[in-house]
Design a protein around this motif. Structure first.
Motif, PDB file in Angstrom:
ATOM      1  N   VAL A 110      39.030  40.130  34.568  1.00  0.00           N
ATOM      2  CA  VAL A 110      38.545  38.747  34.562  1.00  0.00           C
ATOM      3  C   VAL A 110      38.089  38.405  35.978  1.00  0.00           C
ATOM      4  O   VAL A 110      38.775  37.706  36.735  1.00  0.00           O
ATOM      5  N   PRO A 111      36.919  38.899  36.380  1.00  0.00           N
ATOM      6  CA  PRO A 111      36.470  38.675  37.760  1.00  0.00           C
ATOM      7  C   PRO A 111      36.332  37.209  38.128  1.00  0.00           C
ATOM      8  O   PRO A 111      36.395  36.855  39.308  1.00  0.00           O
ATOM      9  N   GLN A 112      36.174  36.339  37.120  1.00  0.00           N
ATOM     10  CA  GLN A 112      36.027  34.916  37.430  1.00  0.00           C
ATOM     11  C   GLN A 112      37.273  34.364  38.129  1.00  0.00           C
ATOM     12  O   GLN A 112      37.175  33.428  38.934  1.00  0.00           O
ATOM     13  N   LEU A 113      38.433  34.935  37.851  1.00  0.00           N
ATOM     14  CA  LEU A 113      39.644  34.492  38.541  1.00  0.00           C
ATOM     15  C   LEU A 113      39.524  34.718  40.042  1.00  0.00           C
ATOM     16  O   LEU A 113      39.952  33.879  40.845  1.00  0.00           O
ATOM     17  N   PHE A 114      38.968  35.862  40.432  1.00  0.00           N
ATOM     18  CA  PHE A 114      38.758  36.131  41.851  1.00  0.00           C
ATOM     19  C   PHE A 114      37.667  35.228  42.424  1.00  0.00           C
ATOM     20  O   PHE A 114      37.782  34.743  43.559  1.00  0.00           O
ATOM     21  N   ARG A 115      36.628  35.003  41.646  1.00  0.00           N
ATOM     22  CA  ARG A 115      35.553  34.133  42.139  1.00  0.00           C
ATOM     23  C   ARG A 115      36.066  32.701  42.334  1.00  0.00           C
ATOM     24  O   ARG A 115      35.709  32.033  43.307  1.00  0.00           O
ATOM     25  N   ASP A 116      36.929  32.241  41.424  1.00  0.00           N
ATOM     26  CA  ASP A 116      37.528  30.914  41.574  1.00  0.00           C
ATOM     27  C   ASP A 116      38.427  30.866  42.804  1.00  0.00           C
ATOM     28  O   ASP A 116      38.457  29.861  43.528  1.00  0.00           O
ATOM     29  N   LEU A 117      39.171  31.936  43.037  1.00  0.00           N
ATOM     30  CA  LEU A 117      40.051  32.001  44.202  1.00  0.00           C
ATOM     31  C   LEU A 117      39.248  31.933  45.489  1.00  0.00           C
ATOM     32  O   LEU A 117      39.575  31.171  46.411  1.00  0.00           O
ATOM     33  N   TRP A 118      38.210  32.711  45.570  1.00  0.00           N
ATOM     34  CA  TRP A 118      37.354  32.687  46.768  1.00  0.00           C
ATOM     35  C   TRP A 118      36.696  31.316  46.932  1.00  0.00           C
ATOM     36  O   TRP A 118      36.610  30.799  48.050  1.00  0.00           O
ATOM     37  N   ARG A 130      34.481  30.435  50.025  1.00  0.00           N
ATOM     38  CA  ARG A 130      33.894  31.743  50.249  1.00  0.00           C
ATOM     39  C   ARG A 130      33.300  32.247  48.940  1.00  0.00           C
ATOM     40  O   ARG A 130      33.581  31.727  47.860  1.00  0.00           O
ATOM     41  N   ASP A 131      32.473  33.302  49.040  1.00  0.00           N
ATOM     42  CA  ASP A 131      31.842  33.910  47.878  1.00  0.00           C
ATOM     43  C   ASP A 131      32.427  35.301  47.684  1.00  0.00           C
ATOM     44  O   ASP A 131      32.244  36.184  48.530  1.00  0.00           O
ATOM     45  N   PHE A 132      33.134  35.495  46.583  1.00  0.00           N
ATOM     46  CA  PHE A 132      33.777  36.773  46.307  1.00  0.00           C
ATOM     47  C   PHE A 132      32.780  37.921  46.337  1.00  0.00           C
ATOM     48  O   PHE A 132      33.046  38.999  46.886  1.00  0.00           O
ATOM     49  N   ASP A 133      31.609  37.710  45.761  1.00  0.00           N
ATOM     50  CA  ASP A 133      30.639  38.797  45.652  1.00  0.00           C
ATOM     51  C   ASP A 133      30.003  39.155  46.983  1.00  0.00           C
ATOM     52  O   ASP A 133      29.378  40.209  47.105  1.00  0.00           O
ATOM     53  N   VAL A 162      48.843  38.091  37.940  1.00  0.00           N
ATOM     54  CA  VAL A 162      49.331  37.805  39.288  1.00  0.00           C
ATOM     55  C   VAL A 162      48.379  36.868  40.036  1.00  0.00           C
ATOM     56  O   VAL A 162      48.821  36.026  40.835  1.00  0.00           O
ATOM     57  N   ILE A 163      47.077  36.982  39.795  1.00  0.00           N
ATOM     58  CA  ILE A 163      46.137  36.052  40.442  1.00  0.00           C
ATOM     59  C   ILE A 163      46.308  34.651  39.854  1.00  0.00           C
ATOM     60  O   ILE A 163      46.245  33.647  40.573  1.00  0.00           O
ATOM     61  N   SER A 164      46.558  34.567  38.553  1.00  0.00           N
ATOM     62  CA  SER A 164      46.803  33.262  37.932  1.00  0.00           C
ATOM     63  C   SER A 164      48.096  32.634  38.441  1.00  0.00           C
ATOM     64  O   SER A 164      48.208  31.405  38.535  1.00  0.00           O
ATOM     65  N   SER A 165      49.097  33.447  38.771  1.00  0.00           N
ATOM     66  CA  SER A 165      50.348  32.882  39.272  1.00  0.00           C
ATOM     67  C   SER A 165      50.124  32.123  40.578  1.00  0.00           C
ATOM     68  O   SER A 165      50.780  31.116  40.844  1.00  0.00           O
ATOM     69  N   ALA A 166      49.173  32.582  41.389  1.00  0.00           N
ATOM     70  CA  ALA A 166      48.843  31.867  42.619  1.00  0.00           C
ATOM     71  C   ALA A 166      48.092  30.569  42.320  1.00  0.00           C
ATOM     72  O   ALA A 166      48.242  29.566  43.030  1.00  0.00           O
ATOM     73  N   GLU A 167      47.280  30.587  41.268  1.00  0.00           N
ATOM     74  CA  GLU A 167      46.589  29.365  40.845  1.00  0.00           C
ATOM     75  C   GLU A 167      47.605  28.315  40.376  1.00  0.00           C
ATOM     76  O   GLU A 167      47.493  27.131  40.703  1.00  0.00           O
ATOM     77  N   VAL A 168      48.619  28.769  39.633  1.00  0.00           N
ATOM     78  CA  VAL A 168      49.684  27.863  39.203  1.00  0.00           C
ATOM     79  C   VAL A 168      50.436  27.328  40.413  1.00  0.00           C
ATOM     80  O   VAL A 168      50.759  26.133  40.488  1.00  0.00           O
ATOM     81  N   LEU A 169      50.728  28.198  41.372  1.00  0.00           N
ATOM     82  CA  LEU A 169      51.404  27.772  42.602  1.00  0.00           C
ATOM     83  C   LEU A 169      50.654  26.628  43.278  1.00  0.00           C
ATOM     84  O   LEU A 169      51.251  25.632  43.715  1.00  0.00           O
ATOM     85  N   ALA A 170      49.332  26.778  43.350  1.00  0.00           N
ATOM     86  CA  ALA A 170      48.529  25.747  44.026  1.00  0.00           C
ATOM     87  C   ALA A 170      48.613  24.405  43.312  1.00  0.00           C
ATOM     88  O   ALA A 170      48.446  23.352  43.945  1.00  0.00           O
ATOM     89  N   GLN A 171      48.884  24.411  42.009  1.00  0.00           N
ATOM     90  CA  GLN A 171      49.056  23.163  41.270  1.00  0.00           C
ATOM     91  C   GLN A 171      50.412  22.524  41.563  1.00  0.00           C
ATOM     92  O   GLN A 171      50.568  21.306  41.463  1.00  0.00           O
TER      93      GLN A 171
END
Length: 518
Positions: free
Chosen positions: A76-84, A89-92, A497-506
């Motif tokens: 799910v590359p969009q998770l990384f793009r959302d994180l960046w 920043r731009d993941f790509d 694991v990337i989503s867990s950081a998104e939850v943390l930020a909430q």
């Protein structure tokens, strides 16, 4: 009470005035958390015991071969793009991500195969080739998978589940989607061909789950693959980890490798920092643990009374299986073995019986199933000129069973068995081309990653060990302590694991530097 602050004010904050967040562990969940917290205005320090970032997503190099130690695909590359994007920043711009087609090929001992692709027409053709009578059932499974994706991934998987009321609210939906049924049982209700039942139910093994006991919610993976594809990062997942480090440093964050946290410091029921091996103390306003949840509660909080995640409860928990991984390089093989693509799954003669041996009986079976990774067909940087880089992964029992495997004795004989299977079914003549060789056993996972029982994926994602039942992202034991990574909600795997950081930020408020806004 902290209020939300304009991002421009956060960006202009004086770092020495900003609240300090300490992140334990530079795994992908810890690095993603550091990025999220840096974007929210925190001063961030990441502490990691290894010599390079990425945790299970790091790499090693042997004789010119670079081996990804853990995850190999991005689903799910969009998770990384959302994180960046959260970090402006731009993941790509930072990571070269390549879509794979096909995703992987599954092979059975009778010579039959199943090739997984993103294209729906191609997938239906594969089903029809193996079992034409299962096409209607496959179409129903695809619809089932999408329904579970929207509920299990986009809803529950991207928000905190630490309040019991949140679980109570979704129980009717769990019942409607038959979350009590295993993912294999669900596939079996839709497909008659045993090979297709396996092809549509094995995915929980990639996150440490027994397909015959893990909830059918994990059927969502089929939709996730179809919707987003399967990707590989040039340079491996290690390249993503290093790109994350660059973002964190660009935010003013600090990353210390070779710094092992021995204990979380607590005062008046609140986390106040950490103590390292050797005695160094580091104070913090909040602490985020990317260490295994079991290690966090049973070791890092060993001197603090615990109400829920006690030693006894952790021992009663069901843990994921472990892994035997053989990393090996070859010379003079580029262009050989044309039918060995980027990802191949070699099934043994048993499916249910082998899974039972691994998860329930805790015995090392004579037969095996292998996941074979050959990144050099996509990424020539992983191997010397003319050579190839591989790893072969076999699920095996963790070390917590009554009679654990003695890997000091069994490692080399088992590696030889793996090589024999590879030579017979995928890579004929392999022995004549071998160069670099490295083996990870459950003991490696225990000692390198401090993983309880040497598990590959922490606590198993059964229904009563998921969502509210899983260790929460905000600790119920200590105020100011948060957990991310495979052992907490939503679970293992890169998306988890990337989503867990998104939850943390909430859960964590924006930082308000001293004297700016209160």
């Amino acid at each position: 009470m902290l209020t939300r602050v304009d991002p421009c004010l956060i960006e202009q904050a004086t770092r020495t005035d900003a609240p300090h967040a300490v992140v334990i562990g530079a795994g992908l969940g810890g690095l993603a958390s550091a990025m999220r917290l840096g974007a929210k205005g925190y001063r961030v320090t990441v502490l990691d015991r290894l010599d390079s970032p990425g945790g299970r997503g790091s790499s090693i190099t042997r004789d010119g071969h670079r081996f990804d130690l853990g995850p190999t695909i991005v689903t799910v590359p969009q998770l990384f793009r959302d994180l960046w994007a959260a970090c402006r920043r731009d993941f790509d711009d930072d990571v070269d991500l390549r879509a794979l087609d096909p995703f992987y090929e599954i092979r059975w001992p009778d010579g039959s195969t199943f090739t997984a692709r993103q294209d729906r027409v191609a997938m239906r053709a594969e089903v029809a080739r193996l079992s034409p009578g299962d096409l209607r059932g496959y179409d129903r499974f695809v619809r089932d998978s999408e329904a579970r994706y929207w509920f299990g991934f986009e809803d529950l998987g991207r928000r905190s589940m630490h309040r019991l009321v949140d679980l109570i609210k979704v129980l009717p939906k769990f019942a409607w989607l038959r979350a009590d049924r295993s993912v294999y049982a669900h596939a079996a209700r839709r497909m008659r061909d045993e090979r297709l039942r396996m092809a549509l139910s094995f995915h929980p093994l990639f996150i440490g789950g027994d397909p015959f006991n893990v909830t059918s919610m994990y059927a969502l993976v089929s939709h996730l693959e179809a919707a987003f594809g399967v990707h590989y990062a040039i340079g491996g997942v290690d390249a993503i980890a290093r790109a994350m480090v660059r973002v964190i440093k660009g935010q003013g964050g600090l990353i210390r490798q070779g710094a092992e946290v021995d204990e979380i410091a607590i005062a008046k029921g609140r986390a106040t920092g950490v103590k390292l091996l050797g005695g160094e103390a580091i104070s913090a306003d909040i602490v985020i643990s990317n260490a295994d949840a079991g290690h966090t509660y049973d070791h890092l909080l060993r001197n603090h009374p615990r109400r829920r995640w006690t030693t006894a409860r952790l021992k009663r928990s069901r843990w994921s299986m472990s892994l035997f991984v053989w990393y090996f390089g070859t010379r003079g093989t580029r262009g050989m073995w044309q039918d060995a693509d980027h990802h191949t799954i070699l099934n043994g003669p048993r499916y249910k019986g082998l899974v039972r041996d691994i998860f329930r009986r805790g015995v090392l079976a004579d037969d095996m199933s292998l996941y074979v990774h050959r990144p050099s067909v996509t990424d020539p940087t992983v191997a010397p000129e003319g050579g190839d880089t591989f790893y072969a992964l076999s699920p095996v029992p963790h070390l917590g069973h009554a009679d654990p495997v003695d890997w000091a004795v069994e490692a080399e004989p088992y590696r030889q068995k793996v090589q024999k299977v590879l030579e017979e079914r995928l890579l004929p003549g392999l022995g004549a081309h071998l160069t670099a060789s490295e083996v990870f056993t459950p003991e490696t996972f225990r000692d390198r990653y401090l993983s309880p029982y040497g598990t590959g994926f922490s606590i198993e994602p059964r229904i009563l060990q998921s969502a509210w039942f899983r260790p929460h992202n905000v600790s119920e034991e200590v105020r100011g302590l948060y957990l991310v990574g495979a052992g907490t909600h939503p679970g293992a795997g890169l998306p988890g694991v990337i989503s867990s950081a998104e939850v943390l930020a909430q859960l964590v408020p924006d930082a308000v530097p001293v004297g700016v806004i209160r």
